[in-house]
Motif scaffolding. Structure first.
Motif, PDB file in Angstrom:
ATOM      1  N   HIS A 122     -28.488  35.782  30.592  1.00 19.01           N
ATOM      2  CA  HIS A 122     -27.645  35.778  31.777  1.00 19.01           C
ATOM      3  C   HIS A 122     -27.305  37.209  32.184  1.00 19.01           C
ATOM      4  CE1 HIS A 122     -26.213  31.626  30.154  1.00 19.01           C
ATOM      5  NE2 HIS A 122     -27.394  31.548  30.737  1.00 19.01           N
ATOM      6  N   ILE A 123     -27.560  37.530  33.455  1.00 25.54           N
ATOM      7  CA  ILE A 123     -27.328  38.863  33.996  1.00 25.54           C
ATOM      8  C   ILE A 123     -26.252  38.782  35.071  1.00 25.54           C
ATOM      9  CG2 ILE A 123     -28.344  40.837  35.199  1.00 25.54           C
ATOM     10  CD1 ILE A 123     -29.467  40.426  32.393  1.00 25.54           C
ATOM     11  N   GLY A 124     -25.187  39.553  34.911  1.00 26.42           N
ATOM     12  CA  GLY A 124     -24.132  39.570  35.915  1.00 26.42           C
ATOM     13  C   GLY A 124     -24.570  40.312  37.170  1.00 26.42           C
ATOM     14  N   ILE A 125     -24.148  39.799  38.326  1.00 22.17           N
ATOM     15  CA  ILE A 125     -24.392  40.458  39.616  1.00 22.17           C
ATOM     16  C   ILE A 125     -23.030  40.730  40.232  1.00 22.17           C
ATOM     17  CG2 ILE A 125     -25.521  40.332  41.860  1.00 22.17           C
ATOM     18  CD1 ILE A 125     -27.548  40.204  39.654  1.00 22.17           C
ATOM     19  N   LEU A 126     -22.580  41.974  40.185  1.00 18.15           N
ATOM     20  CA  LEU A 126     -21.267  42.364  40.697  1.00 18.15           C
ATOM     21  C   LEU A 126     -21.483  43.288  41.893  1.00 18.15           C
ATOM     22  CD1 LEU A 126     -18.184  42.055  39.977  1.00 18.15           C
ATOM     23  CD2 LEU A 126     -18.409  44.241  38.777  1.00 18.15           C
ATOM     24  N   LEU A 127     -21.751  42.685  43.031  1.00 20.10           N
ATOM     25  CA  LEU A 127     -22.131  43.433  44.225  1.00 20.10           C
ATOM     26  C   LEU A 127     -21.454  42.852  45.459  1.00 20.10           C
ATOM     27  CD1 LEU A 127     -25.987  43.680  43.548  1.00 20.10           C
ATOM     28  CD2 LEU A 127     -24.362  45.581  43.462  1.00 20.10           C
TER      29      LEU A 127
ATOM     30  N   LEU B  50     -12.079  38.494  35.083  1.00 16.34           N
ATOM     31  CA  LEU B  50     -13.520  38.722  35.049  1.00 16.34           C
ATOM     32  C   LEU B  50     -14.031  38.744  33.606  1.00 16.34           C
ATOM     33  CD1 LEU B  50     -15.873  39.231  37.005  1.00 16.34           C
ATOM     34  CD2 LEU B  50     -15.500  41.670  36.687  1.00 16.34           C
ATOM     35  N   LYS B  51     -13.229  39.293  32.717  1.00 18.67           N
ATOM     36  CA  LYS B  51     -13.621  39.377  31.312  1.00 18.67           C
ATOM     37  C   LYS B  51     -13.823  37.991  30.703  1.00 18.67           C
ATOM     38  CE  LYS B  51     -12.465  41.982  27.144  1.00 18.67           C
ATOM     39  NZ  LYS B  51     -11.508  42.959  26.562  1.00 18.67           N
ATOM     40  N   ARG B  52     -12.990  37.025  31.092  1.00 19.50           N
ATOM     41  CA  ARG B  52     -13.134  35.665  30.580  1.00 19.50           C
ATOM     42  C   ARG B  52     -14.447  35.050  31.027  1.00 19.50           C
ATOM     43  NH1 ARG B  52      -7.749  34.779  32.372  1.00 19.50           N
ATOM     44  NH2 ARG B  52      -8.441  33.166  33.816  1.00 19.50           N
ATOM     45  N   ILE B  53     -14.829  35.314  32.268  1.00 21.51           N
ATOM     46  CA  ILE B  53     -16.090  34.778  32.785  1.00 21.51           C
ATOM     47  C   ILE B  53     -17.276  35.441  32.095  1.00 21.51           C
ATOM     48  CG2 ILE B  53     -17.566  34.686  34.843  1.00 21.51           C
ATOM     49  CD1 ILE B  53     -15.001  34.307  36.488  1.00 21.51           C
ATOM     50  N   VAL B  54     -17.232  36.755  31.969  1.00 19.78           N
ATOM     51  CA  VAL B  54     -18.311  37.495  31.313  1.00 19.78           C
ATOM     52  C   VAL B  54     -18.509  37.003  29.883  1.00 19.78           C
ATOM     53  CG1 VAL B  54     -18.929  39.778  30.414  1.00 19.78           C
ATOM     54  CG2 VAL B  54     -18.159  39.534  32.784  1.00 19.78           C
ATOM     55  N   ALA B  55     -17.401  36.761  29.184  1.00 20.40           N
ATOM     56  CA  ALA B  55     -17.490  36.269  27.806  1.00 20.40           C
ATOM     57  C   ALA B  55     -18.051  34.853  27.773  1.00 20.40           C
ATOM     58  CB  ALA B  55     -16.118  36.319  27.147  1.00 20.40           C
ATOM     59  N   ASP B  56     -17.603  33.999  28.685  1.00 21.18           N
ATOM     60  CA  ASP B  56     -18.076  32.614  28.705  1.00 21.18           C
ATOM     61  C   ASP B  56     -19.571  32.535  28.974  1.00 21.18           C
ATOM     62  OD1 ASP B  56     -17.332  29.660  28.782  1.00 21.18           O
ATOM     63  OD2 ASP B  56     -18.314  29.885  30.725  1.00 21.18           O
ATOM     64  N   ALA B  57     -20.062  33.397  29.863  1.00 22.09           N
ATOM     65  CA  ALA B  57     -21.487  33.381  30.221  1.00 22.09           C
ATOM     66  C   ALA B  57     -22.352  34.156  29.238  1.00 22.09           C
ATOM     67  CB  ALA B  57     -21.670  33.956  31.627  1.00 22.09           C
ATOM     68  N   GLY B  58     -21.732  34.889  28.317  1.00 20.52           N
ATOM     69  CA  GLY B  58     -22.516  35.690  27.374  1.00 20.52           C
ATOM     70  C   GLY B  58     -23.215  36.856  28.046  1.00 20.52           C
ATOM     71  N   ILE B  59     -22.562  37.433  29.058  1.00 19.61           N
ATOM     72  CA  ILE B  59     -23.160  38.540  29.816  1.00 19.61           C
ATOM     73  C   ILE B  59     -22.908  39.861  29.098  1.00 19.61           C
ATOM     74  CG2 ILE B  59     -22.992  39.869  31.966  1.00 19.61           C
ATOM     75  CD1 ILE B  59     -22.223  37.220  33.347  1.00 19.61           C
ATOM     76  N   THR B  60     -23.958  40.653  28.932  1.00 19.03           N
ATOM     77  CA  THR B  60     -23.803  42.002  28.380  1.00 19.03           C
ATOM     78  C   THR B  60     -24.232  43.082  29.369  1.00 19.03           C
ATOM     79  OG1 THR B  60     -26.009  41.887  27.377  1.00 19.03           O
ATOM     80  CG2 THR B  60     -24.152  41.186  26.012  1.00 19.03           C
TER      81      THR B  60
ATOM     82  N   GLU C 201     -17.337  47.577  33.220  1.00 21.94           N
ATOM     83  CA  GLU C 201     -17.045  48.056  31.870  1.00 21.94           C
ATOM     84  C   GLU C 201     -15.760  47.432  31.325  1.00 21.94           C
ATOM     85  OE1 GLU C 201     -17.070  52.258  32.613  1.00 21.94           O
ATOM     86  OE2 GLU C 201     -19.113  52.488  31.843  1.00 21.94           O
ATOM     87  N   ALA C 202     -14.741  47.323  32.191  1.00 22.13           N
ATOM     88  CA  ALA C 202     -13.484  46.721  31.769  1.00 22.13           C
ATOM     89  C   ALA C 202     -13.662  45.251  31.398  1.00 22.13           C
ATOM     90  CB  ALA C 202     -12.434  46.858  32.875  1.00 22.13           C
ATOM     91  N   ALA C 203     -14.676  44.620  31.987  1.00 24.96           N
ATOM     92  CA  ALA C 203     -14.957  43.216  31.683  1.00 24.96           C
ATOM     93  C   ALA C 203     -15.766  43.061  30.398  1.00 24.96           C
ATOM     94  CB  ALA C 203     -15.689  42.555  32.850  1.00 24.96           C
TER      95      ALA C 203
END
Length: 524
Positions: free
Chosen positions: A88-93, A125-135, A148-150
């Motif tokens: 899973h790749i985060g898209i923060l745009l 945002l950190k909760r979502i990033v953790a739930d999705a396993g995004i690095t 980075e904060a997430a």
């Protein structure tokens, strides 16, 4: 065979030099869009490969661009990180052509994009990033600190190093593979990742095209964020799969909307009702500016008659109401210029069924209210990492004809038009965004002066609904409304902050002590 990209490749071949995704800083043809998507995909694969080898930078080929040819097959399970063997790749745009390129880039790399809401504070945002396993998060320089904060590593888009042309063959992907995870709030405000398959996206896009009679010569304008299901499917996947042009604006700026619709001859625009209300109130707006508009769609919140009638009378444009949820990919029903019934949200798309059910799940006769059930190709696979929540939302045995309990109350008339009359859930829709009272109440309850809080949604001509808070203070405590709003603003996204705060000695309660929110009303 790739269930989605093979279709997109056919569109590229037929529309090679036609304009594709465009914004103020990036203009692409279908050929250059594909090349950039492949380039981003290659950078993603190289970045993941570098990380797996403990290197800080991806390796480059002799040409200076990251080498991608053997990576996807060589990495194998190295890129598998999701529950279904996905990475899973985060898209923060912001809403942009670059965001569309990045989404397609994930697919060319065999990765699953997870668009992220850049308006959320870091903790959410950190909760979502953790739930999705995004690095790893694809982003821009301005949002890199938020990534980075997430808790993830930002991959910053740049015309020199990341947003560059490349070449990748479409990897294999069947129709049931997860194409995207779109996060929406749960009933408690906790994030729920809606897993949509490639079949969900393709079927919803093609059904919208057929139902609304959209053709490749149309020009779309989107201000809806791509972390929103309508911004993702209706305003990114649909036009690019069709071969139409889509113009993006990073935010809703009324003057920019007017200029773009007029100058770019926009024929398809989708927004929430409050956006149309703002445009209607602009003194500079003239009917000639909307002369090219053929399909104006409103969704995400109820469309007041005052806005619908006013827009048509002033500009000669009839706004078409539609209905859907993130869980339905999102479009389930839509009025069209050829089939529009006042007050309704239209008929179901081809391949979609909608009916009203009673509390026991039995079908209600035509015209009678019940909970709306949606079935067909549009219904999600389920919620990421939430099997019990998925089971509660979906009906049936998980086969292709899944059915979703929407939580919305409505009726279906004898001609199949759907009318929304209420919501079984407490969820508010504020300017098109889902907001749950419990999330705001929990924040207010952490304030040292607050003994108890209750939040309701109140109708707003501008935003659809607005959150209003009622507060009981602790004994001898003192705080004013502005201070509580500031306290919330520091802990919640801006659209979740109560617009008004009222103080009470106590709340109306049922015999059980439960707060009777239906009796809470702002003064006057």
């Amino acid at each position: 065979m790739h269930f989605f990209l093979d279709r997109f490749e056919a569109t590229v071949r037929s529309r090679r030099e036609a304009p594709a995704a465009c914004d103020q800083s990036l203009v692409t043809t279908f050929e250059s869009f594909r090349a950039l998507a492949c380039g981003v995909g290659g950078v993603l694969l190289n970045t993941i490969d570098a990380g797996s080898r403990g290197e800080s930078e991806p390796r480059a080929s002799a040409s200076g661009a990251p080498s991608t040819a053997p990576l996807r097959s060589r990495l194998g399970k190295t890129i598998a990180g999701g529950a279904d063997g996905e990475r899973h790749i985060g898209i923060l745009l912001p809403t942009s052509a670059a965001a569309a390129v990045s989404i397609f880039g994930c697919w060319y790399a065999g990765l699953t994009p997870v668009p992220l809401n850049f308006m959320l504070p870091p903790d959410e945002l950190k909760r979502i990033v953790a739930d999705a396993g995004i690095t790893l998060i694809v982003t821009i320089e301005r949002f890199a600190p938020l990534a980075e904060a997430a808790g993830a590593t930002p991959l910053v888009l740049s015309g020199k190093t990341t947003l560059i042309p490349g070449e990748l063959a479409a990897p294999p992907a069947d129709k049931d593979q997860t194409a995207v995870i779109l996060y929406t709030s749960g009933t408690s405000g906790d994030p729920k990742g809606v897993c949509l398959s490639f079949d969900n996206l393709v079927s919803n896009a093609l059904a919208c095209i057929e139902h609304a009679g959209i053709t490749p010569d149309q020009s779309f304008l989107s201000v809806l964020p791509q972390f929103h299901s309508f911004g993702f499917t209706a305003m990114t996947v649909t036009p690019l799969l069709l071969g139409a042009t889509v113009h993006y604006l990073p935010r809703f700026t009324p003057a920019a909307i007017l200029d773009t619709v007029s100058e770019k001859h926009i024929s398809v625009f989708m927004g929430v009702a409050s956006m149309y209300g703002v445009l209607l109130g602009m003194s500079a707006a003239e009917p000639a500016m909307f002369a090219s508009l053929r399909l104006a769609v409103s969704g995400g919140e109820p469309l007041p008659d005052s806005i619908a009638d006013g827009f048509e009378q002033r500009f000669g444009v009839r706004i078409m109401q539609g209905y859907g949820l993130t869980e339905t990919s999102p479009v389930a029903t839509l009025n069209t210029p050829a089939a529009n019934r006042h007050g309704s949200v239209g008929r179901p798309l081809p391949g979609v069924r909608v009916w009203a059910a009673d509390e026991a799940g039995r079908d209600r006769p035509a015209g009678q209210e019940g909970e709306l059930i949606v079935a067909g190709h549009c219904v999600m696979k389920g919620y990421h990492n939430k099997p019990e929540t998925t089971a509660a939302a979906l009906l049936g045995d998980g086969s292709q004809d899944r059915a979703l309990r929407t939580g919305d109350i409505g009726r279906v008339d004898a001609d199949g038009y759907v009318f929304i009359t209420g919501r079984a859930k407490e969820m508010m829709i504020v300017a098109g965004e889902n907001v749950f009272p419990g999330e705001i109440e929990r924040v207010l309850a952490t304030h040292p002066a607050v003994a108890e809080a209750a939040v309701i949604g109140v109708r707003s001509e501008r935003h659809g609904e607005r959150p209003v808070a009622f507060v009981v203070l602790r004994e001898a405590a003192a705080v004013d409304a502005a201070a509580l709003q500031t306290y919330c603003r520091e802990r919640l996204a801006g659209y979740k902050v109560p617009r008004e705060v009222y103080f009470a000695a106590d709340f109306p309660r049922a015999a059980t002590g439960k707060i009777m929110k239906r009796l809470l009303r702002p003064p006057g």
